[in-house]
Design an enzyme around this catalytic site. Structure first.
Site, PDB file in Angstrom:
ATOM      1  N   HIS A  45       0.856  -1.193   0.000  1.00 16.09           N
ATOM      2  CA  HIS A  45       0.000   0.000   0.000  1.00 16.09           C
ATOM      3  C   HIS A  45       0.892   1.244   0.000  1.00 16.09           C
ATOM      4  O   HIS A  45       1.948   1.260   0.629  1.00 16.09           O
ATOM      5  CB  HIS A  45      -0.925  -0.005   1.225  1.00 16.09           C
ATOM      6  CG  HIS A  45      -1.988   1.042   1.124  1.00 16.09           C
ATOM      7  ND1 HIS A  45      -1.747   2.372   1.402  1.00 16.09           N
ATOM      8  CD2 HIS A  45      -3.285   0.967   0.723  1.00 16.09           C
ATOM      9  CE1 HIS A  45      -2.855   3.064   1.190  1.00 16.09           C
ATOM     10  NE2 HIS A  45      -3.811   2.235   0.789  1.00 16.09           N
ATOM     11  N   GLU A  91      -3.805   1.651  -7.480  1.00 15.55           N
ATOM     12  CA  GLU A  91      -4.263   2.781  -6.674  1.00 15.55           C
ATOM     13  C   GLU A  91      -3.389   4.007  -6.947  1.00 15.55           C
ATOM     14  O   GLU A  91      -2.315   4.153  -6.338  1.00 15.55           O
ATOM     15  CB  GLU A  91      -4.153   2.453  -5.189  1.00 15.55           C
ATOM     16  CG  GLU A  91      -4.997   1.292  -4.737  1.00 15.55           C
ATOM     17  CD  GLU A  91      -5.369   1.443  -3.267  1.00 15.55           C
ATOM     18  OE1 GLU A  91      -6.567   1.525  -2.988  1.00 15.55           O
ATOM     19  OE2 GLU A  91      -4.474   1.507  -2.417  1.00 15.55           O
TER      20      GLU A  91
HETATM   21  C1  PEP Z   1      -6.858   3.215   0.124  1.00 13.02           C
HETATM   22  O1  PEP Z   1      -6.240   3.840   0.966  1.00 13.02           O
HETATM   23  O2  PEP Z   1      -6.504   2.073  -0.191  1.00 13.02           O
HETATM   24  C2  PEP Z   1      -8.015   3.838  -0.527  1.00 13.02           C
HETATM   25  C3  PEP Z   1      -8.436   3.353  -1.661  1.00 13.02           C
HETATM   26  O3  PEP Z   1      -8.607   4.899   0.124  1.00 13.02           O
HETATM   27  P1  PEP Z   1      -9.859   5.789  -0.353  1.00 13.02           P
HETATM   28  O4  PEP Z   1     -10.916   4.872  -0.905  1.00 13.02           O
HETATM   29  O5  PEP Z   1     -10.321   6.476   0.901  1.00 13.02           O
HETATM   30  O6  PEP Z   1      -9.350   6.729  -1.381  1.00 13.02           O
END
Ligand code: PEP
Length: 246
Positions: free
Chosen positions: A96, A165
């Protein structure tokens, strides 16, 4: 099979199990429940009790991280994949951006993936570019390196899930547009096909909510979502699933 994975980050106390109970009762009654899989990653403090309570239920439990060594070691506060698996947990997030920012290097991530898999944990491996890299057209290069540096050919692709992400999207309310995201997911799948011959599931994460999941659901190449903020409320999380299939 689509994945809806909730990352609680630093959130939750024992009574937060009520959130999971509500999500579980929703899915237990949902006629299309076999189309998706739900995994929630609470903090370490709740892993054992939640995993016990939700054994053989529709909601699965994952860890948010694990240490890059196996079994036991003398690293204060570290928790190994072996220890996580020993309390009945079946999944773990690795890589992450919060943890990369805290110092998780490619070498450490490669070891985390290796030891997690060795201990029969399925891995949700997170990748993503930051704002600067995006602005400088380095997104594909960054993603390719993140994947190639941590994933080895011999890994069974069924034991890995990739979560794309973009860091600039996490917690900001901003998401990539349709074409941008589609192109990136196709690119990630191409890289994965080169590594494994087959492609693991590829999810999107970053500010997913009940409103934007509509647009995201049009990208059929996506195999699901990693959801941060909105996973801390059963209603918001369930609404994402409902709206996805609407
Ligand atoms: C995350 O931190 O993995 C994430 C996707 O957060 P958010 O949905 O709050 O952007």
């Amino acid at each position: 099979m689509k994945y809806f994975i909730g990352n609680w980050k630093m959130f939750g106390v024992p009574k937060s199990i009520n959130i999971l109970k509500k999500i579980n009762s929703f899915t237990a009654k949902d006629k299309i429940r076999n189309k998706y899989r739900i995994i929630i990653t609470p903090p370490y403090t709740l892993l054992e009790s939640f995993a016990k309570k939700f054994k053989s239920k529709k909601v699965l439990i994952g860890s948010q991280n694990c240490y890059h060594k196996d079994l036991f070691s003398s690293n204060t506060s570290a928790i190994s994949p072996f220890m996580i698996r020993s309390v009945g947990v079946k999944y773990t997030l690795i890589g992450h951006s919060d943890n990369r920012a805290e110092g998780d290097s490619d070498d450490m991530l490669r070891d985390k993936v290796k030891y997690a898999l060795k201990n029969n944990l399925k891995v949700i491996f997170c990748i993503g570019e930051n704002k600067f890299q995006k602005k400088n057209n380095q997104t594909f290069k960054v993603l390719k390196n993140q994947l190639n540096n941590a994933l080895e050919k011999k890994i069974n692709h069924n034991n890995i899930i990739i979560a794309y992400e973009p860091i600039w999207s996490i917690g900001t309310g901003r998401i990539p547009n349709h074409n941008e995201l589609l192109k990136t997911i196709i690119y990630i799948k191409d890289i994965l096909r080169k590594i494994f011959k087959k492609t693991p599931a590829v999810l999107y994460g970053g500010s997913v909510d009940a409103n934007n999941v509509d647009m995201l659901s049009q990208i059929k190449e996506l195999d699901g979502f990693l959801i941060g903020g909105a996973s801390k409320s059963s209603k918001k999380f369930i609404d994402i699933i409902k709206n996805y299939y609407r």
